[in-house]
Write a protein that holds these residues in place. Structure first.
Motif, PDB file in Angstrom:
ATOM      1  N   ALA A  21      -7.217   2.293  87.167  1.00 44.80           N
ATOM      2  CA  ALA A  21      -7.488   2.480  88.810  1.00 44.80           C
ATOM      3  C   ALA A  21      -8.424   3.438  89.284  1.00 44.80           C
ATOM      4  O   ALA A  21      -9.247   3.485  90.195  1.00 44.80           O
ATOM      5  CB  ALA A  21      -6.105   2.485  89.471  1.00 44.80           C
ATOM      6  N   GLN A  50      -9.734  -6.222  85.264  1.00 43.93           N
ATOM      7  CA  GLN A  50      -9.356  -6.282  86.659  1.00 43.93           C
ATOM      8  C   GLN A  50     -10.475  -6.718  87.692  1.00 43.93           C
ATOM      9  O   GLN A  50     -10.033  -7.605  88.494  1.00 43.93           O
ATOM     10  CB  GLN A  50      -8.931  -4.747  87.123  1.00 43.93           C
ATOM     11  CG  GLN A  50      -7.867  -4.319  86.092  1.00 43.93           C
ATOM     12  CD  GLN A  50      -6.667  -5.407  85.920  1.00 43.93           C
ATOM     13  OE1 GLN A  50      -5.947  -5.944  86.910  1.00 43.93           O
ATOM     14  NE2 GLN A  50      -6.368  -5.658  84.787  1.00 43.93           N
ATOM     15  N   ARG A  65     -10.371  -3.494  95.656  1.00 37.15           N
ATOM     16  CA  ARG A  65      -9.164  -4.411  95.434  1.00 37.15           C
ATOM     17  C   ARG A  65      -8.794  -4.332  93.852  1.00 37.15           C
ATOM     18  O   ARG A  65      -7.671  -4.473  93.443  1.00 37.15           O
ATOM     19  CB  ARG A  65      -9.541  -5.761  95.794  1.00 37.15           C
ATOM     20  CG  ARG A  65      -9.612  -6.051  97.282  1.00 37.15           C
ATOM     21  CD  ARG A  65     -10.004  -7.473  97.440  1.00 37.15           C
ATOM     22  NE  ARG A  65      -9.892  -7.943  98.920  1.00 37.15           N
ATOM     23  CZ  ARG A  65     -10.084  -9.159  99.448  1.00 37.15           C
ATOM     24  NH1 ARG A  65     -10.615  -9.954  98.642  1.00 37.15           N
ATOM     25  NH2 ARG A  65     -10.258  -9.199 100.655  1.00 37.15           N
ATOM     26  N   ALA A 121      -6.709  -1.244  93.326  1.00 33.52           N
ATOM     27  CA  ALA A 121      -5.325  -1.346  93.752  1.00 33.52           C
ATOM     28  C   ALA A 121      -4.403  -2.428  92.807  1.00 33.52           C
ATOM     29  O   ALA A 121      -3.332  -2.134  92.616  1.00 33.52           O
ATOM     30  CB  ALA A 121      -5.274  -1.892  95.261  1.00 33.52           C
ATOM     31  N   ARG A 122      -5.027  -3.329  92.388  1.00 33.13           N
ATOM     32  CA  ARG A 122      -4.707  -4.294  91.337  1.00 33.13           C
ATOM     33  C   ARG A 122      -4.260  -3.293  90.161  1.00 33.13           C
ATOM     34  O   ARG A 122      -3.147  -3.743  89.656  1.00 33.13           O
ATOM     35  CB  ARG A 122      -5.379  -5.418  91.135  1.00 33.13           C
ATOM     36  CG  ARG A 122      -4.613  -6.549  90.037  1.00 33.13           C
ATOM     37  CD  ARG A 122      -5.730  -7.768  90.098  1.00 33.13           C
ATOM     38  NE  ARG A 122      -5.038  -8.842  89.394  1.00 33.13           N
ATOM     39  CZ  ARG A 122      -4.607  -8.912  88.127  1.00 33.13           C
ATOM     40  NH1 ARG A 122      -4.739  -7.994  87.261  1.00 33.13           N
ATOM     41  NH2 ARG A 122      -3.790 -10.026  87.723  1.00 33.13           N
ATOM     42  N   LEU A 162      -3.842  -0.528  89.861  1.00 31.40           N
ATOM     43  CA  LEU A 162      -2.571   0.605  90.155  1.00 31.40           C
ATOM     44  C   LEU A 162      -1.432  -0.116  90.200  1.00 31.40           C
ATOM     45  O   LEU A 162      -0.232   0.385  89.675  1.00 31.40           O
ATOM     46  CB  LEU A 162      -2.829   1.197  91.601  1.00 31.40           C
ATOM     47  CG  LEU A 162      -2.199   2.388  91.979  1.00 31.40           C
ATOM     48  CD1 LEU A 162      -2.228   3.474  90.937  1.00 31.40           C
ATOM     49  CD2 LEU A 162      -2.354   2.778  93.333  1.00 31.40           C
ATOM     50  N   SER A 163      -1.195  -1.236  90.802  1.00 37.80           N
ATOM     51  CA  SER A 163       0.204  -1.896  90.940  1.00 37.80           C
ATOM     52  C   SER A 163       0.584  -2.674  89.585  1.00 37.80           C
ATOM     53  O   SER A 163       1.887  -2.575  89.308  1.00 37.80           O
ATOM     54  CB  SER A 163      -0.016  -3.359  91.847  1.00 37.80           C
ATOM     55  OG  SER A 163      -0.792  -4.196  91.217  1.00 37.80           O
ATOM     56  N   LEU A 164      -0.252  -2.770  88.638  1.00 33.73           N
ATOM     57  CA  LEU A 164      -0.158  -3.234  87.337  1.00 33.73           C
ATOM     58  C   LEU A 164       0.403  -1.820  86.528  1.00 33.73           C
ATOM     59  O   LEU A 164       0.705  -2.062  85.246  1.00 33.73           O
ATOM     60  CB  LEU A 164      -0.882  -4.069  86.642  1.00 33.73           C
ATOM     61  CG  LEU A 164      -1.090  -5.272  87.200  1.00 33.73           C
ATOM     62  CD1 LEU A 164      -2.626  -5.965  86.809  1.00 33.73           C
ATOM     63  CD2 LEU A 164       0.167  -6.060  87.094  1.00 33.73           C
ATOM     64  N   GLY A 165      -0.153  -0.702  86.936  1.00 39.12           N
ATOM     65  CA  GLY A 165       0.356   0.347  86.152  1.00 39.12           C
ATOM     66  C   GLY A 165      -0.781   0.697  85.043  1.00 39.12           C
ATOM     67  O   GLY A 165      -0.552   1.386  84.088  1.00 39.12           O
TER      68      GLY A 165
END
Length: 180
Positions: free
Chosen positions: A82, A135, A170, A173-174, A176-179
Motif C-alpha cells: 500500500a 493489486q 484504489r 486502499a485494497r 491496506l484492507s488486506l494488510g
C-alpha cells in the motif's frame, strides 16, 4: 401598536414594545454576554507554500557501518505494498506522467517507471513491487477493465493521468484492507 379589547366594560389595552421594558431587559442581558470567540482562519503565507517531497514521511535509506565496510548499497527501507503504491502516485505527481515509455529526459515516468523509481530509491523489495502490481491487476479487473498488465492500461490513448492516480489509490486502499 396593538389594541386589545377585553370582554365586558374594560377600556381597550394598548401594548407597545417599549412600555413593558422587555426590550431594555433583553438588551442588557445580551450586553452582559461574553464576546463571541474569533473563528480561526488558516494562515496563508504571502511567500507561497513549501513543496513536499514525494517520499515525505518515509526515512531515507541509510547505509549501516557494515554496508559501508562491505561497499554495498544501503538496505531498502521496508514498505508495504500500500505504501509502495502511494509512493508511486506521489512520484508521478512530482515528476510527471507519460505514455509509451518508462521515462523520458525531463524525468516524467509511466506507471511502471514510477514503481521502478520507488524501488531504485530504496523503498521496498522486488517482492513488494510484485505484490503491488497484483493489486493493480485486481483493481483493473474488478472495475471492468480487463487488460494484460497495468502498463497496457497506462499506454491506452483514453487513459489520463487522473485515471492512473485513481487506480493507484484504489489498489493502495485494497492492499491496506488486506494488510499487504
Amino acid at each position: 401598536m396593538t389594541t386589545v379589547t377585553a370582554l365586558g366594560s374594560l377600556p381597550p389595552l394598548v401594548l407597545t414594545p417599549d412600555a413593558s421594558g422587555l426590550v431594555a431587559e433583553i438588551e442588557a442581558y445580551l450586553a452582559s454576554l461574553p464576546a463571541p470567540a474569533r473563528v480561526p482562519v488558516p494562515y496563508l503565507s504571502p511567500l507561497g507554500s513549501t513543496v513536499e517531497l514525494w517520499n515525505a514521511g518515509h526515512p531515507l535509506p541509510r547505509p549501516t557501518l557494515l554496508d559501508r565496510l562491505a561497499h554495498r548499497p544501503a538496505r531498502p527501507v521496508p514498505v508495504t505494498a500500500a505504501d509502495h503504491l502511494r509512493l508511486a502516485s506521489r512520484y508521478i505527481s512530482t515528476f510527471g506522467w507519460l505514455q509509451g515509455a518508462m521515462w523520458d529526459t525531463s524525468g516524467r515516468v509511466c506507471l511502471l517507471g514510477a514503481q521502478a523509481a520507488v524501488l531504485a530509491h530504496g523503498y521496498g523489495t522486488p517482492l513488494t513491487v510484485q505484490t503491488a502490481r497484483v493489486q493493480l491487476m485486481e483493481v483493473l479487473h474488478s472495475t471492468g477493465r480487463p487488460v494484460g498488465s497495468p502498463d497496457e492500461y497506462n499506454d491506452r490513448p483514453a487513459t489520463r493521468q487522473a485515471d492512473i492516480h485513481q487506480l493507484l489509490d484504489r489498489a493502495s486502499a485494497r492492499a491496506l484492507s488486506l494488510g499487504l
